[in-house]
Design an enzyme around this catalytic site. Structure first.
Site, mmCIF file in Angstrom:
data_model
loop_
_atom_site.group_PDB
_atom_site.id
_atom_site.type_symbol
_atom_site.label_atom_id
_atom_site.label_comp_id
_atom_site.label_asym_id
_atom_site.label_seq_id
_atom_site.Cartn_x
_atom_site.Cartn_y
_atom_site.Cartn_z
ATOM 1 N N CYS A 2 -0.825 -11.873 6.794
ATOM 2 C CA CYS A 2 -0.755 -13.327 6.673
ATOM 3 C C CYS A 2 -2.149 -13.899 6.505
ATOM 4 C CB CYS A 2 -0.077 -13.976 7.866
ATOM 5 S SG CYS A 2 1.615 -13.449 8.155
ATOM 6 N N ARG A 28 -4.678 -9.238 2.267
ATOM 7 C CA ARG A 28 -4.198 -9.040 3.635
ATOM 8 C C ARG A 28 -2.727 -8.618 3.673
ATOM 9 N NH1 ARG A 28 -7.607 -11.625 7.433
ATOM 10 N NH2 ARG A 28 -5.879 -11.994 8.854
ATOM 11 N N TRP A 75 3.566 -12.722 5.665
ATOM 12 C CA TRP A 75 4.088 -11.352 5.745
ATOM 13 C C TRP A 75 5.222 -11.402 6.754
ATOM 14 C CZ3 TRP A 75 4.378 -7.334 9.427
ATOM 15 C CH2 TRP A 75 4.560 -6.050 8.905
ATOM 16 N N ASN A 100 -0.214 -17.694 11.838
ATOM 17 C CA ASN A 100 -0.252 -16.229 11.859
ATOM 18 C C ASN A 100 0.068 -15.764 13.273
ATOM 19 O OD1 ASN A 100 -1.126 -16.327 9.238
ATOM 20 N ND2 ASN A 100 -3.221 -15.678 9.668
ATOM 21 N N GLY A 101 0.684 -14.579 13.379
ATOM 22 C CA GLY A 101 0.967 -14.028 14.699
ATOM 23 C C GLY A 101 2.445 -14.097 15.044
ATOM 24 N N GLU A 486 -4.611 11.996 6.350
ATOM 25 C CA GLU A 486 -5.053 10.820 5.598
ATOM 26 C C GLU A 486 -4.583 10.887 4.150
ATOM 27 O OE1 GLU A 486 -7.129 7.249 4.525
ATOM 28 O OE2 GLU A 486 -6.139 8.039 6.310
ATOM 29 N N LYS A 490 -2.198 8.067 2.347
ATOM 30 C CA LYS A 490 -2.559 7.360 1.118
ATOM 31 C C LYS A 490 -1.445 7.479 0.079
ATOM 32 C CE LYS A 490 -6.202 5.491 2.319
ATOM 33 N NZ LYS A 490 -5.477 5.353 3.593
ATOM 34 N N GLU A 493 1.438 5.250 1.126
ATOM 35 C CA GLU A 493 1.148 3.812 1.094
ATOM 36 C C GLU A 493 1.294 3.208 -0.295
ATOM 37 O OE1 GLU A 493 -2.110 2.521 4.374
ATOM 38 O OE2 GLU A 493 -2.816 3.988 2.920
ATOM 39 N N HIS A 509 6.741 27.161 11.603
ATOM 40 C CA HIS A 509 7.471 26.608 12.741
ATOM 41 C C HIS A 509 8.382 25.443 12.331
ATOM 42 C CE1 HIS A 509 5.297 29.151 15.505
ATOM 43 N NE2 HIS A 509 4.148 28.742 14.982
ATOM 44 N N LYS A 608 -3.146 -5.736 5.130
ATOM 45 C CA LYS A 608 -4.479 -5.183 5.357
ATOM 46 C C LYS A 608 -4.901 -5.334 6.808
ATOM 47 C CE LYS A 608 -8.419 -3.414 4.091
ATOM 48 N NZ LYS A 608 -8.498 -2.012 3.675
#
Length: 613
Positions: A2, A28, A75, A100-101, A486, A490, A493, A509, A608
């Site tokens: 947001c 963001r 968002w 926001n929040g 990582e 990526k 995402e 395993h 973000k």
């Protein structure tokens, strides 16, 4: 996550600023946007689902114009992605709010307000804020928007940043912060609020970072009133932002992620400079760092997402080089379990933005238990984590706009490596010769990263093979296992390919059951002491018909074949190898996303700066 903008101007129309500011906050993450402006016809609002440009065009067609307004990119948390749920929210054509929040007690407040006669048009918690302020403004604090917002905020539980305007207060913009980032920016006969500096940098560099609990009233003359969470009048320092406007623009690149991947040699150089110039000294982390480092006997690192994988990598350095026991936890999990506190343990938090709510709350939880020593590794000056930490080291990645973190990750690794060598030196485990060797390796690192970037044409070929896949496995061993994690993150995402990472020894395993000719298996396999073990794990994949894609070093003996594809970096760079091998997995994700046609910089459902739980 947001974005908020707001402005009050003596002369110029605020609409252009609101829309351009929201465009700068697109990184963001969001799914809808809107603005509300006080005009000659009253408070007018435009909201749209989708990109800011759709809302901007609607505002232009509506001829929206005024000297006071607020804007927002949303968002979704409470309620779906719909226009009625988009911000700003307006109560009785009088009060306009962006937020926001999350208001955690919004259901209780919603019931209370409904009993008072308020009707709700959205599913959001934000509409509770608008109606609460309206009630206070019309019943207890008529004509005093500042007092009405202050009174309403006392009822809210959770984290929020809000900006508020009122139809009958055409010269006043009120903002409040509790847990979510918000700043004030001051120009000539104009004042602004925003979620971060990028939204206002084209107008002014003079900014005031609000503290938790701050409430501020702005006019064209600047800050009229400001109080802290206890209601006491305060004055916060006006700072001059060093953010470059050019860093917020694409230049010759197609995407911010591409730009930021290629900026890594410079970002690493800038971050490493503190150690290359000043040596591996505790003073790099703060004036009291030597005393703190001498007092600790263990480390706990708290982080989320990509920063968590940086922490997992750093654990190897901290234990191998510094000989200090190190534990790593996901911040959102740590704060909800019973922790055995240790006052002589150093709590390290890692966050690109410095505002990641889960990490921030985890730090506060640790401090509440008596954990007195803390260090923040952060990329944003004056953000929340550094301000609430005992020590800080800023990475110098510069502005990172792409949602998928790239240069922030590698600069975090540089900072953490510097910490490991510093602690090792203080504890007598790093000799003068070893220190010189570490310095030389750090000095050569940007060149090695550039060599890895030069592998891009080969990686593009791989990306076209990945583009048609639905799943992928990433494998690594030892310090390279977090790099496999990582790499999988990526790919997930920005391509939406389901990818998982495992320590290579764990294949037998369970994960080996997934391997067939349609499952690409990416292996991080540098020429280190685990090379032969990794080769054996690769044979397990090959025997099941799996396709292997191996990132290795020039001096590693891997033979390319029909089912084994190999890309080699120019040389093995020793202890800093995880940083160099990060580059190929970033490029693989980026070019696979291009081949699949996904939105690289703004992947679906993601944000973000994660400022909600």
């Amino acid at each position: 996550m947001c974005g908020i903008v707001g402005a009050v101007r003596a002369q110029d129309n605020v609409v252009d600023f609101l829309t351009s500011g929201l465009e700068r906050l697109e990184y963001r993450g969001y799914d809808s946007s809107g603005i509300a402006v006080l005009t000659d016809q009253g408070m007018q609002r435009v909201r749209r689902v989708g990109r800011v440009r759709l809302m901007e065009e609607a505002a232009r067609q509506a001829g929206l114009r005024g000297h006071l307004g607020i804007g927002h990119t949303r968002w979704a948390t409470h309620g779906g992605v719909t226009e009625p749920n988009a911000h700003p929210h307006i109560s009785h054509e009088l009060i306009g709010v962006v937020h926001n929040g999350i208001i955690e007690n919004f259901e209780t407040e919603r019931d209370r307000l409904q009993k008072l006669g308020y009707q709700f048009e959205s599913q959001t918690d934000t509409e509770v804020i608008a109606h609460s302020i309206h009630y206070e403004y019309t019943h207890s604090h008529q004509g005093d928007l500042f007092a009405a917002v202050q009174s309403a905020c006392r009822r809210f539980q959770g984290a929020y940043a809000i900006a508020v305007i009122a139809q009958d207060a055409p010269e006043t913009l009120v903002a409040a912060r509790m847990g979510c980032p918000l700043l004030v920016a001051l120009g000539e006969e104009e004042s602004f609020v925003a979620s971060d500096v990028s939204a206002v940098i084209a107008q002014t560099r003079r900014v005031v970072f609000l503290e938790n609990g701050d409430l501020v009233q702005l006019s064209t003359q600047g800050i009229d009133r400001m109080v802290d969470q206890h209601g006491a009048t305060v004055a916060r320092e006006v700072k001059v932002s060093a953010l470059s406007l050019a860093s917020l623009e694409l230049g010759p690149y197609s995407h911010f992620m591409q730009k930021e991947i290629h900026e890594q040699p410079k970002a690493i150089t800038d971050t490493a400079e503190v150690f290359l110039v000043g040596g591996f000294e505790p003073a790099n982390f703060g004036d009291s760092a030597a005393e703190v480092f001498n007092d600790i006997h263990s480390i706990k690192i708290l982080a989320c997402g990509t920063s968590y994988y940086a922490a997992l990598t750093a654990r190897y350095w901290l234990e191998d080089i510094a000989g200090i026991p190190t534990d790593v936890e996901i911040a959102s999990e740590y704060r909800y379990r019973q922790v055995i506190a240790d006052p002589r343990q150093l709590i390290i938090t890692i966050s690109q933005s410095g505002e990641t709510l889960d990490t921030m709350e985890a730090l506060r939880y640790a401090q509440s238990l008596g954990q007195k020593h803390s260090l923040a590794i952060c990329n944003v000056m004056e953000s929340a984590l550094p301000r609430e930490s005992e020590l800080v080291l800023y990475t110098r990645a510069g502005a990172e706009i792409g949602v998928a973190s790239t240069k922030a990750f590698t600069t975090q690794l540089v900072a953490l490596f510097g910490l490991a060598v510093t602690l090792g030196k203080m504890r007598g485990r790093v000799s003068a010769k070893a220190e010189q060797n570490y310095t030389n390796e750090l000095r050569l690192l940007p060149g090695s990263v550039q060599h890895a970037l030069n592998l891009e044409p080969q990686i593009i070929t791989w990306a076209h093979q990945f583009a048609g896949k639905d799943n992928a496995l990433f494998l690594g061993r030892g310090i390279h296992y977090p790099i496999a994690l990582e790499g999988a993150l990526k790919l997930k995402e920005i391509t939406y390919i389901h990818a998982e990472a495992y320590p290579a020894g764990e294949l037998k395993h369970g994960p080996l059951a997934l391997v067939d000719q349609d499952m690409p298996v990416v292996v991080i396999a540098p020429n280190d002491n685990l090379l032969e073990k990794v080769k054996a794990n690769m044979q397990e994949v090959a025997a099941r018909g799996g396709q292997l894609f191996v990132f290795t070093d020039l001096d590693s003996e891997y033979n390319t074949s029909k089912d084994v594809h190999v890309i080699r970096t120019p040389r093995h760079v020793g202890v800093l190898s995880p940083i160099v091998h990060t580059i190929p997995v970033q490029l693989l994700a980026y070019h696979t996303a291009l081949a699949r046609g996904t939105d690289v910089d703004k992947p679906r459902n993601l944000a973000k700066s994660v400022t909600v739980e």
